[in-house]
Design a protein around this motif. Structure first.
Motif, short mmCIF file in Angstrom:
data_model
loop_
_atom_site.label_atom_id
_atom_site.label_comp_id
_atom_site.label_asym_id
_atom_site.label_seq_id
_atom_site.Cartn_x
_atom_site.Cartn_y
_atom_site.Cartn_z
N ALA A 35 -17.75 11.55 -25.24
CA ALA A 35 -18.59 12.93 -25.44
C ALA A 35 -17.27 14.10 -25.47
O ALA A 35 -17.35 15.04 -26.05
N SER A 36 -16.23 13.75 -24.41
CA SER A 36 -15.27 14.74 -24.52
C SER A 36 -14.41 14.92 -25.71
O SER A 36 -13.84 15.79 -25.82
N ARG A 37 -14.44 13.80 -26.26
CA ARG A 37 -13.67 13.70 -27.62
C ARG A 37 -14.50 14.14 -28.70
O ARG A 37 -14.21 14.16 -30.03
N LYS A 38 -15.75 14.62 -28.43
CA LYS A 38 -16.69 15.26 -29.48
C LYS A 38 -17.08 14.36 -30.60
O LYS A 38 -17.27 14.65 -31.67
N ILE A 39 -17.11 13.00 -30.31
CA ILE A 39 -17.58 11.97 -31.26
C ILE A 39 -19.15 11.92 -31.44
O ILE A 39 -19.71 11.73 -30.21
N PRO A 40 -19.82 12.14 -32.45
CA PRO A 40 -21.20 12.35 -32.79
C PRO A 40 -21.90 11.06 -32.27
O PRO A 40 -21.37 10.02 -32.41
N LEU A 41 -22.90 11.05 -31.50
CA LEU A 41 -23.67 10.07 -31.04
C LEU A 41 -25.14 10.25 -31.41
O LEU A 41 -25.78 11.32 -31.19
N PHE A 42 -25.70 9.35 -32.09
CA PHE A 42 -26.98 9.31 -32.65
C PHE A 42 -27.63 8.00 -32.15
O PHE A 42 -27.31 7.06 -32.18
N ALA A 43 -28.93 8.49 -31.54
CA ALA A 43 -29.66 7.22 -30.93
C ALA A 43 -31.15 7.39 -31.31
O ALA A 43 -31.83 8.36 -31.62
N ILE A 44 -31.69 5.95 -31.29
CA ILE A 44 -33.26 5.81 -31.44
C ILE A 44 -33.57 4.91 -30.30
O ILE A 44 -32.79 4.25 -29.47
N TRP A 45 -34.89 4.90 -30.10
CA TRP A 45 -35.38 4.05 -28.74
C TRP A 45 -35.79 2.66 -29.50
O TRP A 45 -36.20 2.73 -30.17
#
Length: 337
Positions: A160-170
């Motif tokens: 998160a601190s490196r601003k790497i995008p994270l996309f999630a589904i459940w």
């Protein structure tokens, strides 16, 4: 000194206007050449970005006017980036992805050395395919607590601190009900918790049912479309069969009822619209497996008509390059249809 309207514009605003237009044209046309080397693409993208910049122009103008009497140079320095924000955002969106990390089934209450490897790989994006926490069968307070455990992990905090995008589904364990579907009575509340933690604010998912969504990256010729399907919120309850060879593993039977659904009519209509969009490569993300038919656990084959409908839709839309990513099974497998 006092000026007429024309004199005021010429003497006070002219430097700002010229700088804004100059920077806008420079960004729009340079990005157009870099990211849209297709017939008509340069003009179209350049004009769109310039138009969006002009919408922000009144705000940057106000900032300039406030600052001009005391520190005019600082006013220009602060105002110009505001006018150029859409160009930066457009550049980020048009950047082709080079490295994609993905995975599922994270035990939030155990050590997670995998984050070290993900950070070292330095992906452009990270895709979480479901079971991002294990909280099925618990209450909403426990679900929130387990998300807090997940996001307190040093490895994911570093991402998160490196601003790497994270996309999630459940999948079911973060949905809140083991093997659950539309019959889960707390699904709306669980959705809000999911959106709070990832976090997702201004997004259609906040105002519609389900958490399905899509994202597109890269210029024409290298465009990747990510489609995330919600296989929980709308799903018809499963048909339970006998236990397999005396084990406690639940076996599910195919549901041949034409009214049974996995995605629901609203999500199917949305998926059809997404597949009409231009893409050179499409990733479809599903919390459960799409291709396998052999095992007795959760899979698209539990709804064979829905599975066939998906394949027919892909053929109808003439999607040639499609990869399906799924979680749930706790091992790696590559299948080809």
């Amino acid at each position: 000194a006092t000026y007429g309207i024309r004199g005021y514009v010429l003497k006070v605003l002219r430097p700002f206007i010229l700088l804004t237009i100059g920077v806008a044209l420079l960004w729009s046309w340079s990005l157009g050449f870099v990211f849209a080397l297709t017939p008509g693409g340069i003009l179209r993208r350049g004009l769109v970005m310039t138009a969006v910049a002009l919408l922000l122009w009144p705000l940057s103008l106000l900032l300039f006017l406030v600052m001009r009497r005391r520190k005019p140079a600082l006013g220009v320095f602060l105002a110009l980036p505001l006018s150029c924000m859409p160009f930066y955002a457009h550049a980020q969106e048009e950047k082709p992805l080079q490295r994609i990390a993905f995975g599922s089934c994270i035990r939030q209450d155990m050590p997670q050395p995998v984050w070290k490897g993900i950070n070292e790989a330095n992906p452009d994006v990270l895709l979480l395919l479901g079971d991002n926490i294990y909280a099925a069968g618990t209450d909403l307070k426990r679900i929130r607590s387990e998300y807090e455990n997940l996001f307190s992990q040093p490895g994911i905090k570093k991402l998160a601190s490196r601003k790497i995008p994270l996309f999630a589904i459940w999948d079911d364990n973060d949905y809140g009900m083991a093997d659950g579907g539309a019959d889960y009575r707390l699904k709306s509340e669980s959705k809000d918790i999911f959106l709070d933690f990832f976090p997702i604010s201004r997004d259609p998912r906040r105002t519609r049912e389900g958490i399905y969504f899509s994202r597109t990256f890269g210029p024409v010729g290298r465009r990747l479309q990510l489609i995330f399907l919600d296989t929980r919120y709308f799903r018809t309850p499963l048909i339970t069969g006998p236990e397999h060879h005396g084990t406690h593993d639940t076996q599910y039977l195919p549901n041949q009822n034409g009214a049974a659904t996995l995605l629901g009519s609203q999500q199917w209509a949305w998926l059809s619209e997404q597949l009409d969009k231009d893409a050179d490569l499409t990733f479809i993300v599903s919390g459960i497996q799409v291709l396998p038919t052999e095992h007795g656990g959760e899979k698209w084959a539990n709804f064979p008509l829905e599975r066939t409908k998906l394949f027919q839709l892909l053929n109808q839309k003439r999607r040639q390059r499609v990869m399906i990513l799924s979680g749930d099974r706790h091992y790696s497998e590559i299948s080809r249809l």
